[in-house]
Motif scaffolding. Sequence first.
Motif: not given
Length: 401
Positions: A224-227, A247-253
């Motif tokens: 999970i990438a906190d972007e 490419v992560p499994d999940m982006y946090l925007l």
Amino acid sequence: MSITENAIASAEAHSAHNYHPLPVVIATAEGAWMTDVEGRRYLDMLAGYSALNFGHGNRRLLDAARAQLDRVTLTSRAFHHDRFADFCTRLAELCGMESVLPMNTGAEAVETAVKTARKWGYRVKGVPDGMAKIIVAANNFHGRTTTIVSFSTDPEAREDFGPYTPGFEIVPYGDLTALREAMTENTVAVLMEPIQGEAGVLVPPPGYLPGVRELTRERDVLFIADEIQSGLGRTGKTFACEHEGVVPDMYLLGKALGGGVVPVSAVVSSREVLGVFRPGEHGSTFGGNPLACAVALEVVAMLRTGEFQQRAAELGEHLHQELGLLVGGGAVEEVRGRGLWAGVDIAPALGTGREISKKLMERGVLVKDTHGSTIRIAPPLVISKEDLDWGLEQLRGVLRH
């Protein structure tokens, strides 16, 4: 007392002291500039912690908001509305993913990710009930809710807010060996910022993010990438993870997704991962509301051109070149960052980060300190090279005196 002093005194008398703002009271703003209640102008070199990537009062974003204000602003998710599908589709496309779960604030996106990872762990990976573990990095900043501060290593964010939520393992940022050793069969996710913003714009060592990606794939763990701060153009690419080809499994925007107009956040992932939710298990009255979707759709459209990413890359190269010249002269100890984002470690003998920030304020430049003598520089991506150079000259002036 002056108008500014009166406004500050009133605010301090009637609001909780959960922030320690610089002694300036902003009344209007446009582009990269803000004007206070007494008519003084300031160059904004913070951009709302990246929430204002597209500048103050961006015409495209304001026009999108105004048009939606005349139509409908809120339905709740009890009903469909005509902006929701487009928003989810376009944001998923921008991220190269399949599904979007919209919320409001960045912290809500992180909380949503925690719930998603745990539920995925139980329903898909087969982790025993109540045993899911999420690995995070030391010096992280993901928000200030009760669960999030439970895995913070910052005493200011954490102290006196226990009892703390269990289920998290903290490892040193940038240490693949520690990450590997922390993983168990019950690990469901690794949650990290690709660049740690609040910690001082810390960039991980080369190869670290690809290593995290490889480890998580090997162990059937979500990355999970906190972007929320680093994403949406800030670093010169749409996402900071792209600098390492990850490419992560999940982006946090969040932050810039609302264009500085309304709070908008989102969790973006695959159908398999976000598909673990069923109606009633998670939601938000305001999440994905028509006004938020209209503004965020325009943000996505602006990012699809690549214009803002390119500006951040080109001006960011200039920013870091100029800041790099300050290192080694006794005033600046280190500079870190990517694109239009930098952490500058000022020699402690010259003052704290707040003292340096106040001196810059007196010269018409607004930045924010963090962790002692570090200041963060993150101007709107619309800033001109001339204004950026003027701001840097003010920093040089402060360091000379």
